[in-house]
Motif scaffolding. Structure first.
Motif, PDB file in Angstrom:
ATOM      1  N   GLY A   1       0.812  -1.212   0.000  1.00  0.00           N
ATOM      2  CA  GLY A   1       0.000   0.000   0.000  1.00  0.00           C
ATOM      3  C   GLY A   1       0.844   1.260   0.000  1.00  0.00           C
ATOM      4  N   TRP A   2       0.203   2.352  -0.372  1.00  0.00           N
ATOM      5  CA  TRP A   2       0.941   3.607  -0.580  1.00  0.00           C
ATOM      6  C   TRP A   2       1.256   4.344   0.702  1.00  0.00           C
ATOM      7  CZ3 TRP A   2       3.234   4.380  -5.071  1.00  0.00           C
ATOM      8  CH2 TRP A   2       2.802   3.586  -6.154  1.00  0.00           C
ATOM      9  N   SER A   3       0.616   3.910   1.789  1.00  0.00           N
ATOM     10  CA  SER A   3       0.891   4.628   3.041  1.00  0.00           C
ATOM     11  C   SER A   3       2.330   4.416   3.499  1.00  0.00           C
ATOM     12  CB  SER A   3      -0.082   4.174   4.128  1.00  0.00           C
ATOM     13  OG  SER A   3       0.071   2.786   4.321  1.00  0.00           O
ATOM     14  N   VAL A   4       2.982   3.358   2.987  1.00  0.00           N
ATOM     15  CA  VAL A   4       4.383   3.116   3.351  1.00  0.00           C
ATOM     16  C   VAL A   4       5.244   4.347   3.034  1.00  0.00           C
ATOM     17  CG1 VAL A   4       6.436   1.774   2.777  1.00  0.00           C
ATOM     18  CG2 VAL A   4       4.243   0.632   3.083  1.00  0.00           C
ATOM     19  N   LEU A   5       4.981   4.955   1.885  1.00  0.00           N
ATOM     20  CA  LEU A   5       5.771   6.138   1.513  1.00  0.00           C
ATOM     21  C   LEU A   5       5.551   7.272   2.512  1.00  0.00           C
ATOM     22  CD1 LEU A   5       5.407   6.309  -2.372  1.00  0.00           C
ATOM     23  CD2 LEU A   5       7.427   5.685  -1.040  1.00  0.00           C
ATOM     24  N   LEU A   6       4.300   7.439   2.910  1.00  0.00           N
ATOM     25  CA  LEU A   6       4.004   8.517   3.862  1.00  0.00           C
ATOM     26  C   LEU A   6       4.675   8.246   5.203  1.00  0.00           C
ATOM     27  CD1 LEU A   6       0.206   8.977   3.102  1.00  0.00           C
ATOM     28  CD2 LEU A   6       2.128  10.326   2.223  1.00  0.00           C
ATOM     29  N   GLU A   7       4.633   6.969   5.617  1.00  0.00           N
ATOM     30  CA  GLU A   7       5.259   6.623   6.894  1.00  0.00           C
ATOM     31  C   GLU A   7       6.771   6.865   6.825  1.00  0.00           C
ATOM     32  OE1 GLU A   7       3.847   2.612   7.270  1.00  0.00           O
ATOM     33  OE2 GLU A   7       1.793   3.385   7.356  1.00  0.00           O
ATOM     34  N   THR A   8       7.368   6.441   5.713  1.00  0.00           N
ATOM     35  CA  THR A   8       8.813   6.618   5.562  1.00  0.00           C
ATOM     36  C   THR A   8       9.198   8.094   5.700  1.00  0.00           C
ATOM     37  OG1 THR A   8       8.814   4.766   4.052  1.00  0.00           O
ATOM     38  CG2 THR A   8      10.767   6.146   4.039  1.00  0.00           C
ATOM     39  N   LEU A   9       8.376   8.953   5.123  1.00  0.00           N
ATOM     40  CA  LEU A   9       8.709  10.379   5.137  1.00  0.00           C
ATOM     41  C   LEU A   9       8.071  11.108   6.321  1.00  0.00           C
ATOM     42  CD1 LEU A   9       8.282  10.887   1.316  1.00  0.00           C
ATOM     43  CD2 LEU A   9      10.453  10.868   2.555  1.00  0.00           C
ATOM     44  N   GLU A  10       7.474  10.343   7.211  1.00  0.00           N
ATOM     45  CA  GLU A  10       6.783  10.929   8.371  1.00  0.00           C
ATOM     46  C   GLU A  10       5.823  12.028   7.942  1.00  0.00           C
ATOM     47  OE1 GLU A  10       8.873  11.362  12.405  1.00  0.00           O
ATOM     48  OE2 GLU A  10      10.493  11.265  10.929  1.00  0.00           O
ATOM     49  N   ALA A  11       4.960  11.705   6.998  1.00  0.00           N
ATOM     50  CA  ALA A  11       4.099  12.737   6.442  1.00  0.00           C
ATOM     51  C   ALA A  11       2.618  12.395   6.560  1.00  0.00           C
ATOM     52  CB  ALA A  11       4.464  12.962   4.973  1.00  0.00           C
ATOM     53  N   GLN A  12       2.282  11.394   7.366  1.00  0.00           N
ATOM     54  CA  GLN A  12       0.871  10.972   7.418  1.00  0.00           C
ATOM     55  C   GLN A  12      -0.042  12.120   7.847  1.00  0.00           C
ATOM     56  OE1 GLN A  12       3.493   9.540   9.029  1.00  0.00           O
ATOM     57  NE2 GLN A  12       2.983   7.438   9.648  1.00  0.00           N
ATOM     58  N   GLN A  13       0.384  12.818   8.895  1.00  0.00           N
ATOM     59  CA  GLN A  13      -0.474  13.861   9.437  1.00  0.00           C
ATOM     60  C   GLN A  13      -0.732  14.966   8.419  1.00  0.00           C
ATOM     61  OE1 GLN A  13       1.169  15.271  13.106  1.00  0.00           O
ATOM     62  NE2 GLN A  13      -0.836  15.903  13.865  1.00  0.00           N
ATOM     63  N   GLU A  14       0.357  15.393   7.814  1.00  0.00           N
ATOM     64  CA  GLU A  14       0.243  16.455   6.825  1.00  0.00           C
ATOM     65  C   GLU A  14      -0.608  16.001   5.633  1.00  0.00           C
ATOM     66  OE1 GLU A  14       3.210  19.384   4.454  1.00  0.00           O
ATOM     67  OE2 GLU A  14       4.155  18.072   5.918  1.00  0.00           O
ATOM     68  N   PHE A  15      -0.430  14.725   5.262  1.00  0.00           N
ATOM     69  CA  PHE A  15      -1.196  14.186   4.152  1.00  0.00           C
ATOM     70  C   PHE A  15      -2.683  14.229   4.462  1.00  0.00           C
ATOM     71  CE2 PHE A  15      -3.399  10.584   2.174  1.00  0.00           C
ATOM     72  CZ  PHE A  15      -3.115  10.789   0.837  1.00  0.00           C
ATOM     73  N   HIS A  16      -3.056  13.781   5.659  1.00  0.00           N
ATOM     74  CA  HIS A  16      -4.472  13.684   5.974  1.00  0.00           C
ATOM     75  C   HIS A  16      -5.110  15.040   6.225  1.00  0.00           C
ATOM     76  CE1 HIS A  16      -4.784   9.418   5.587  1.00  0.00           C
ATOM     77  NE2 HIS A  16      -3.689   9.240   6.313  1.00  0.00           N
ATOM     78  N   ALA A  17      -4.280  16.062   6.378  1.00  0.00           N
ATOM     79  CA  ALA A  17      -4.847  17.409   6.473  1.00  0.00           C
ATOM     80  C   ALA A  17      -5.420  17.848   5.129  1.00  0.00           C
ATOM     81  CB  ALA A  17      -3.785  18.394   6.943  1.00  0.00           C
ATOM     82  N   SER A  18      -4.889  17.299   4.021  1.00  0.00           N
ATOM     83  CA  SER A  18      -5.372  17.715   2.706  1.00  0.00           C
ATOM     84  C   SER A  18      -6.133  16.616   1.960  1.00  0.00           C
ATOM     85  CB  SER A  18      -4.200  18.155   1.809  1.00  0.00           C
ATOM     86  OG  SER A  18      -3.235  18.841   2.533  1.00  0.00           O
ATOM     87  N   TYR A  19      -5.891  15.360   2.293  1.00  0.00           N
ATOM     88  CA  TYR A  19      -6.530  14.270   1.535  1.00  0.00           C
ATOM     89  C   TYR A  19      -7.193  13.287   2.490  1.00  0.00           C
ATOM     90  CZ  TYR A  19      -3.324  15.928  -2.098  1.00  0.00           C
ATOM     91  OH  TYR A  19      -2.646  16.684  -2.997  1.00  0.00           O
ATOM     92  N   LYS A  20      -8.221  12.616   1.970  1.00  0.00           N
ATOM     93  CA  LYS A  20      -8.893  11.595   2.791  1.00  0.00           C
ATOM     94  C   LYS A  20      -8.274  10.226   2.538  1.00  0.00           C
ATOM     95  CE  LYS A  20     -13.465  13.342   3.969  1.00  0.00           C
ATOM     96  NZ  LYS A  20     -14.290  14.015   2.949  1.00  0.00           N
ATOM     97  N   ALA A  21      -8.570   9.690   1.345  1.00  0.00           N
ATOM     98  CA  ALA A  21      -8.164   8.312   1.071  1.00  0.00           C
ATOM     99  C   ALA A  21      -6.693   8.220   0.696  1.00  0.00           C
ATOM    100  CB  ALA A  21      -9.020   7.751  -0.057  1.00  0.00           C
ATOM    101  N   THR A  22      -6.019   7.188   1.172  1.00  0.00           N
ATOM    102  CA  THR A  22      -4.606   6.984   0.843  1.00  0.00           C
ATOM    103  C   THR A  22      -4.497   6.232  -0.484  1.00  0.00           C
ATOM    104  OG1 THR A  22      -4.356   6.698   3.221  1.00  0.00           O
ATOM    105  CG2 THR A  22      -2.397   6.371   1.887  1.00  0.00           C
ATOM    106  N   THR A  23      -4.987   6.846  -1.538  1.00  0.00           N
ATOM    107  CA  THR A  23      -4.913   6.196  -2.853  1.00  0.00           C
ATOM    108  C   THR A  23      -3.597   6.566  -3.527  1.00  0.00           C
ATOM    109  OG1 THR A  23      -5.883   8.107  -3.912  1.00  0.00           O
ATOM    110  CG2 THR A  23      -7.410   6.393  -3.157  1.00  0.00           C
ATOM    111  N   GLU A  24      -3.264   5.814  -4.536  1.00  0.00           N
ATOM    112  CA  GLU A  24      -2.039   6.090  -5.280  1.00  0.00           C
ATOM    113  C   GLU A  24      -2.038   7.532  -5.804  1.00  0.00           C
ATOM    114  OE1 GLU A  24      -1.234   3.310  -8.389  1.00  0.00           O
ATOM    115  OE2 GLU A  24       0.534   4.398  -9.106  1.00  0.00           O
ATOM    116  N   THR A  25      -3.145   7.930  -6.431  1.00  0.00           N
ATOM    117  CA  THR A  25      -3.204   9.272  -7.016  1.00  0.00           C
ATOM    118  C   THR A  25      -3.021  10.357  -5.943  1.00  0.00           C
ATOM    119  OG1 THR A  25      -4.732   8.396  -8.628  1.00  0.00           O
ATOM    120  CG2 THR A  25      -4.585  10.791  -8.479  1.00  0.00           C
ATOM    121  N   ASN A  26      -3.710  10.193  -4.831  1.00  0.00           N
ATOM    122  CA  ASN A  26      -3.582  11.205  -3.775  1.00  0.00           C
ATOM    123  C   ASN A  26      -2.165  11.286  -3.227  1.00  0.00           C
ATOM    124  OD1 ASN A  26      -6.159  12.044  -3.985  1.00  0.00           O
ATOM    125  ND2 ASN A  26      -6.925  10.953  -2.173  1.00  0.00           N
ATOM    126  N   VAL A  27      -1.580  10.121  -2.974  1.00  0.00           N
ATOM    127  CA  VAL A  27      -0.233  10.123  -2.416  1.00  0.00           C
ATOM    128  C   VAL A  27       0.747  10.734  -3.416  1.00  0.00           C
ATOM    129  CG1 VAL A  27       1.666   8.678  -1.578  1.00  0.00           C
ATOM    130  CG2 VAL A  27      -0.672   8.179  -0.874  1.00  0.00           C
TER     131      VAL A  27
END
Lengths: 315, 489
Positions: A44-70
């Motif tokens: 899943g694409w959330s691995v990239l967000l976790e690696t970059l410690e960006a989950q919080q920032e990501f979810h401030a702008s996007y809902k679903a952790t889809t490939e396109t959103n990430v």
């Protein structure tokens, strides 16, 4: 003697350039490995967000952790700080304010690279365009580094840039190793057989595939790959290499004794690390400690050079 | 000649149909043929098809974008970085004509500097009533804090950008002298760079005087001011920062001179009035400051205490002779459109010479006789505020409606000292690439005059061109363009 402000900007310019290159390579390697994995088995694409410690920032702008959103978040979003596009803009701003100490071609190349990211990133979200774009971007950044290394005087400006490049690279390599270690832990817990492809992807994201083959061999397993990326003394993205460089640069810059000692300790601790002797939990702890030390070094640079203090005297 | 229509066809028609009293075209004569110095360029450009010319135009735009040649405009509350506007077709001036200008500009700069030095010291010219004392002493540009100082070589305005125009017969006039922080010289150098990259064939068989020497000349001028005698004095370029419209130029000049680009917060003055910059190794003494920030923002201690751009104590350091500042604080006293009118008198007074370059005839609204004339003939004249730059506040009589005329009549009556008027000159034109064809556009020229121990003038200068048909406003902040300027022969 250069201005403190200029030294700081060169340091950040190099950090951002390195960040763009490493992040682009990470996204590219991950996009690549996803294609090889059986459907349903991909992490899943959330691995990239976790690696970059960006989950919080990501979810401030996007809902679903889809490939396109990430991908939008990491490549083209001009409003979030973590995107390649924003990092490229920050790199350019720093060059724009330090043009006077750099050869003019450095500015031209960085500016061209910035224009590329402004023009192309929104069109480079789809899998088809993404690979082409990221390859182009990585190539341009390598060109910039090549130009810097072959044309800038062996003097303070270059060392501050190397300092930024090496600390950023150490940081990124740590994050990537950490992602690998986490994956290893999860798989062990769920008793899923190891997938060598993932370790290939990890090597790819630090540009280490052929170096690994030459040094270790063609067989990919978790321990050998992690060991290589952490401890290979002559692989230029390994942590032993990066921390060794930081130690050297800090001395070239005639750091105050405290900072010099801290850099030396970080490097020798890294050299002494032997992952065959520790378990995964200890390794995790080691990496956490190491990240903290990088933060301390960064603060030490501010103390020594970037925050100006009246009580210092010119040598 | 080939059968296809030449790229110049349109231009030849224009040249032949405009009345002889109209503007002087610098490249094409009244018969639609190229002037001698422009013949080769004319022929070379004539070889391009319309498509090729468009391609070169696009190549130039790309080149400027990639080289990052930009200027900043402030609009709608935002700072926008715009690509520098450049026109493909060089403006060509005969070396013979330029030689005269070169001597005339140096003469002018010497007289202006003698004037500034005089008004801040003995004030002989005021005592001799060559110009009214209150004109100088009550000017907002006259800084009392600068009196009694005589900088190195008696020079205050080390860098002067004088705006030149040519009248209907091609004669040069000085329109104004910019003595505060004149900008544009980096664009002069970059325009040549772009021309060489995009139109290399134009340079075949031409001998064009190089403009690339400016940064070295500027460096030598600044170094000659250093209070400490050192082989390489510490020279800095002081910029207000990245949001200034000329930031590109500040960075460019610092880089070309190998000088440090500093902001106010990078410098400080200690209690012995010495200026230092804050380096990674501690304080380093500064010898010469090439400042690109306005007088009153330079030192919050001496001038505006709300300025965050300056350096506290800078004026003290300068007065104490610890640091040289170019242009010296207070130089702006001679950069005033009313004072301008007296420059020919200054040349006679200080140098005992006749002016080699003429002024544009100027009516001073402060004088009753002139004012009456201006109020009556406002529709024919160009009215300018005495103390503005960047083309702001200018009224071009023939291009304005009667309501605007009346508004300016009131402004002048309310504050006559603040206005001057000049006849509407038919500024010269040159062929310019506009919307796929070549058409005549009005232009001016800003050469840069350096004055330190020695004097030096740029060969040519920055040509600014009004891109709108018939327009006389050449400022890039108001939609003007620029041209590479060639001194040939």
């Amino acid at each position: 003697m250069m201005l403190s402000r200029v030294a700081e900007r060169l340091y950040w310019m190099a950090r951002y350039l390195e960040r763009v290159e490493d992040t682009a390579r990470l996204i590219d390697a991950y996009s690549h490995v996803i294609l090889d994995l059986p459907k349903g088995a991909e992490p899943g694409w959330s691995v990239l967000l976790e690696t970059l410690e960006a989950q919080q920032e990501f979810h401030a702008s996007y809902k679903a952790t889809t490939e396109t959103n990430v991908m939008k978040f990491l490549i083209s979003n001009s409003e979030t700080k973590k995107s390649l596009r924003s990092s490229m803009r920050f790199a350019r701003e720093n060059v724009r304010t330090t043009r006077d100490v750099l050869p003019s071609q450095v500015w031209e190349l960085v500016n061209e690279c910035y224009l590329l990211s402004e023009d192309q990133s929104t069109n480079s979200i789809s899998r088809k365009n993404r690979a082409v774009y990221l390859t182009e971007l990585i190539g341009r950044l390598q060109q910039i580094n090549g130009l810097i290394e072959s044309s800038v005087l062996r003097d303070q400006p270059l060392w501050y840039m190397r300092l930024g490049r090496m600390i950023e690279r150490a940081d990124m390599t740590t994050r990537i190793v950490n992602a690998g270690v986490t994956a290893m832990q999860q798989r062990a817990a769920d008793q899923i057989p190891e997938i060598p492809l993932l370790w290939g992807s990890l090597l790819r994201s630090v540009s280490g595939v052929s170096a690994y083959r030459r040094r270790v061999g063609p067989v990919l397993d978790a321990e050998s790959v992690i060991n290589f990326v952490l401890s290979s003394p002559n692989f230029p993205r390994s942590l032993v290499y990066c921390t060794g460089s930081l130690e050297e640069i800090v001395d070239l810059l005639k750091a105050p004794p405290g900072l010099s000692r801290a850099a030396r300790q970080t490097a020798s601790k890294m050299r002494r690390l032997d992952i065959s002797e520790i378990d995964v939990i200890e390794l995790n702890q080691f990496i956490d400690d190491f990240q903290y030390e990088l933060g301390e070094l960064n603060a030490g640079f501010y103390d020594a050079w970037f925050s100006y203090r009246m009580d210092k005297t010119t040598s | 000649m080939s059968v296809t229509k030449s790229i110049w066809a349109n231009y030849e028609t224009v040249a032949q149909t405009t009345p002889p009293s109209a503007s002087y075209d610098e490249l094409i004569n009244e018969n639609g043929r190229p002037r001698a110095a422009a013949r080769r360029v004319y022929r070379q450009i004539g070889k391009f098809s319309a498509d090729e010319l468009q391609e070169r135009h696009s190549a130039a735009e790309l080149c400027i974008r990639e080289m990052g040649i930009s200027f900043t405009v402030y609009s709608d509350g935002e700072n926008i970085d715009r690509s520098w506007p450049y026109d493909l077709i060089p403006r060509i001036i005969r070396a013979k004509d330029w030689k005269k200008m070169n001597s005339g500009l140096i003469q002018r700069s010497r007289a202006l500097n003698a004037f500034i030095d005089d008004v801040y010291n003995k004030q002989k010219i005021l005592a001799d009533e060559v110009l009214p004392a209150e004109l100088v002493l009550e000017s907002p540009n006259y800084l009392a804090q600068c009196t009694g100082i005589s900088p190195a070589h008696g020079v205050w305005a080390h860098v002067c950008g004088s705006d030149l125009v040519r009248d209907g017969r091609g004669k040069f006039f000085v329109l104004e002298d910019n003595l505060r922080v004149p900008s544009g010289v980096s664009y002069m150098i970059e325009n040549r760079e772009v021309s060489k990259r995009v139109l290399p064939e134009l340079f075949l068989n031409e001998v064009v005087q190089s403009v690339g020497d400016y940064p070295a000349q500027l460096y030598a001028t600044l170094a000659s001011l250093s209070p400490r005698s050192r082989k390489r004095p510490c020279i800095v370029v002081l910029t207000p920062g990245i949001y200034n419209s000329a930031y590109f130029e500040h960075a460019f000049l610092a880089q070309e001179m190998g000088a440090e680009l500093v902001e106010g917060s990078d410098l400080f003055v200690d209690d012995r009035d010495t200026v230092y910059m804050k380096t990674v190794g501690g304080p380093k003494q500064v010898d010469v400051i090439y400042r690109r920030i306005d007088d009153t923002f330079m030192d919050p201690e001496a001038f505006r205490d709300d300025s965050t751009l300056g350096v506290s104590g800078l004026l003290r350091a300068w007065r104490g002779g610890k640091v040289a500042i170019a242009n010296a604080p207070g130089s702006g006293v001679a950069d005033d459109k009313v004072v301008y009118a007296f420059v020919p008198e200054m040349i006679r007074y200080y140098l005992n010479e006749e002016p080699l370059v003429s002024n544009v005839p100027t009516y001073l609204c402060m004088l009753e006789k002139d004012r009456d004339y201006v109020l009556e003939h406002i529709a024919e004249l160009v009215v300018k505020p005495a103390n503005e730059s960047g083309g702001y506040g200018i009224m071009v009589g023939p291009h304005s409606d009667s309501a605007t005329h009346r508004r300016y009549q009131k402004l002048i009556e309310a504050n006559p000292r603040n206005y001057i008027a000049q006849p509407t000159l038919s500024l010269s034109t040159a062929p310019t690439y506009c919307d796929g064809e070549i058409a005549p556009r009005h232009l001016d020229l800003r050469p840069f005059i350096l004055q330190g121990k020695e004097s030096w003038v740029t060969p040519g200068g920055l040509t600014r061109v009004a891109l709108k048909e018939g327009s006389l406003i050449v400022n890039s902040s108001q939609g003007g363009g620029s041209k590479d300027t060639w001194i040939v022969g």
